[in-house]
Design a protein around this motif. Sequence first.
Motif, PDB file in Angstrom:
ATOM      1  N   UNK A  95      -8.423  19.571 -34.981  1.00  0.00           N
ATOM      2  CA  UNK A  95      -7.299  19.245 -34.498  1.00  0.00           C
ATOM      3  C   UNK A  95      -6.808  18.020 -35.357  1.00  0.00           C
ATOM      4  N   UNK A  96      -8.138  17.325 -35.553  1.00  0.00           N
ATOM      5  CA  UNK A  96      -8.188  15.946 -36.541  1.00  0.00           C
ATOM      6  C   UNK A  96      -7.468  16.344 -37.917  1.00  0.00           C
ATOM      7  N   UNK A  97      -7.809  17.618 -38.549  1.00  0.00           N
ATOM      8  CA  UNK A  97      -7.493  17.832 -39.650  1.00  0.00           C
ATOM      9  C   UNK A  97      -5.838  18.304 -39.687  1.00  0.00           C
ATOM     10  N   UNK A  98      -5.532  18.791 -38.608  1.00  0.00           N
ATOM     11  CA  UNK A  98      -4.171  19.207 -38.464  1.00  0.00           C
ATOM     12  C   UNK A  98      -3.301  17.931 -38.081  1.00  0.00           C
ATOM     13  N   UNK A  99      -3.736  17.099 -37.521  1.00  0.00           N
ATOM     14  CA  UNK A  99      -3.037  15.672 -37.286  1.00  0.00           C
ATOM     15  C   UNK A  99      -3.039  14.901 -38.554  1.00  0.00           C
ATOM     16  N   UNK A 100      -3.985  15.117 -39.348  1.00  0.00           N
ATOM     17  CA  UNK A 100      -4.188  14.243 -40.553  1.00  0.00           C
ATOM     18  C   UNK A 100      -2.953  14.947 -41.632  1.00  0.00           C
ATOM     19  N   UNK A 106       0.211  12.957 -43.158  1.00  0.00           N
ATOM     20  CA  UNK A 106       0.640  12.950 -44.645  1.00  0.00           C
ATOM     21  C   UNK A 106       2.143  13.320 -44.608  1.00  0.00           C
ATOM     22  N   UNK A 107       2.422  14.606 -44.168  1.00  0.00           N
ATOM     23  CA  UNK A 107       3.957  15.088 -44.348  1.00  0.00           C
ATOM     24  C   UNK A 107       4.976  14.170 -43.821  1.00  0.00           C
ATOM     25  N   UNK A 108       4.555  13.472 -42.675  1.00  0.00           N
ATOM     26  CA  UNK A 108       5.639  12.702 -42.094  1.00  0.00           C
ATOM     27  C   UNK A 108       5.679  11.294 -43.056  1.00  0.00           C
ATOM     28  N   UNK A 109       4.491  10.821 -43.378  1.00  0.00           N
ATOM     29  CA  UNK A 109       4.412   9.617 -44.339  1.00  0.00           C
ATOM     30  C   UNK A 109       5.149   9.752 -45.594  1.00  0.00           C
ATOM     31  N   UNK A 126      -0.642   8.960 -34.768  1.00  0.00           N
ATOM     32  CA  UNK A 126      -1.477   7.940 -35.053  1.00  0.00           C
ATOM     33  C   UNK A 126      -2.418   7.882 -33.680  1.00  0.00           C
ATOM     34  N   UNK A 127      -1.608   8.063 -32.521  1.00  0.00           N
ATOM     35  CA  UNK A 127      -2.196   7.980 -31.266  1.00  0.00           C
ATOM     36  C   UNK A 127      -3.134   9.454 -30.768  1.00  0.00           C
ATOM     37  N   UNK A 128      -2.545  10.331 -31.686  1.00  0.00           N
ATOM     38  CA  UNK A 128      -3.473  11.617 -31.421  1.00  0.00           C
ATOM     39  C   UNK A 128      -4.798  11.379 -32.144  1.00  0.00           C
ATOM     40  N   UNK A 129      -4.843  11.010 -33.453  1.00  0.00           N
ATOM     41  CA  UNK A 129      -5.690  10.459 -34.192  1.00  0.00           C
ATOM     42  C   UNK A 129      -6.800   9.620 -33.391  1.00  0.00           C
ATOM     43  N   UNK A 130      -6.326   8.711 -32.788  1.00  0.00           N
ATOM     44  CA  UNK A 130      -7.030   7.827 -32.372  1.00  0.00           C
ATOM     45  C   UNK A 130      -7.978   8.343 -31.053  1.00  0.00           C
ATOM     46  N   UNK A 131      -7.109   9.119 -30.188  1.00  0.00           N
ATOM     47  CA  UNK A 131      -7.613  10.117 -29.223  1.00  0.00           C
ATOM     48  C   UNK A 131      -8.770  10.786 -29.759  1.00  0.00           C
ATOM     49  N   UNK A 132      -8.651  11.557 -30.654  1.00  0.00           N
ATOM     50  CA  UNK A 132      -9.537  12.359 -31.196  1.00  0.00           C
ATOM     51  C   UNK A 132     -10.825  11.782 -31.666  1.00  0.00           C
ATOM     52  N   UNK A 133     -10.685  10.523 -32.480  1.00  0.00           N
ATOM     53  CA  UNK A 133     -11.668   9.825 -32.938  1.00  0.00           C
ATOM     54  C   UNK A 133     -12.414   9.181 -31.877  1.00  0.00           C
ATOM     55  N   UNK A 134     -11.736   8.861 -30.709  1.00  0.00           N
ATOM     56  CA  UNK A 134     -12.725   8.326 -29.489  1.00  0.00           C
ATOM     57  C   UNK A 134     -13.301   9.449 -28.820  1.00  0.00           C
ATOM     58  N   UNK A 135     -12.891  10.661 -28.765  1.00  0.00           N
ATOM     59  CA  UNK A 135     -13.384  11.687 -28.173  1.00  0.00           C
ATOM     60  C   UNK A 135     -14.722  12.118 -28.928  1.00  0.00           C
ATOM     61  N   UNK A 136     -14.757  11.998 -30.356  1.00  0.00           N
ATOM     62  CA  UNK A 136     -15.845  12.481 -31.200  1.00  0.00           C
ATOM     63  C   UNK A 136     -16.814  11.286 -31.193  1.00  0.00           C
ATOM     64  N   UNK A 137     -16.523   9.954 -30.829  1.00  0.00           N
ATOM     65  CA  UNK A 137     -17.450   8.926 -30.712  1.00  0.00           C
ATOM     66  C   UNK A 137     -18.095   9.239 -29.388  1.00  0.00           C
ATOM     67  N   UNK A 138     -17.461   9.740 -28.275  1.00  0.00           N
ATOM     68  CA  UNK A 138     -18.161  10.050 -26.953  1.00  0.00           C
ATOM     69  C   UNK A 138     -19.161  11.156 -27.213  1.00  0.00           C
TER      70      UNK A 138
END
Length: 124
Positions: A21-26, A30-33, A74-86
């Motif tokens: 999911x992180x790779x998809x969000x990244x 990139x596409x929208x940036x 960006x919010x989705x990436x932050x949520x995923x990173x927090x889940x991975x940290x947990x």
Amino acid sequence: MTVTKMTPAQLERFTARLLAERADAEARHVEFDDAMTEVRAARAGANADDEHDPEGPTMTQEWSQRTAVLADVDGELADIDRALARIADGTYGVCARCGKRIAVGRLDARPTATLCIDCARLAR
């Protein structure tokens, strides 16, 4: 209260899913940036007054929509990173509010969940 830990296989499955999911969000980021770069260039051009163009959306609309999508990603990436940290610190699958285990079915539906279903209902 003792919380039953997730099995290593479950943690591995959720890690793989979150990384996918992180790779998809990244990729979406990139596409929208890149699209934002195009809008910035168009706004900086000599024909920056597009507010009266009846043929399509204005640059202001494009800017607003793409900015909102980037913020969501960006919010989705932050949520995923927090889940991975947990997962890394051993607290994945434990409700942040009551400390009980979050049902695997809930995590299957929303792998970044931080609340069990009962606490999520109360938070509404």
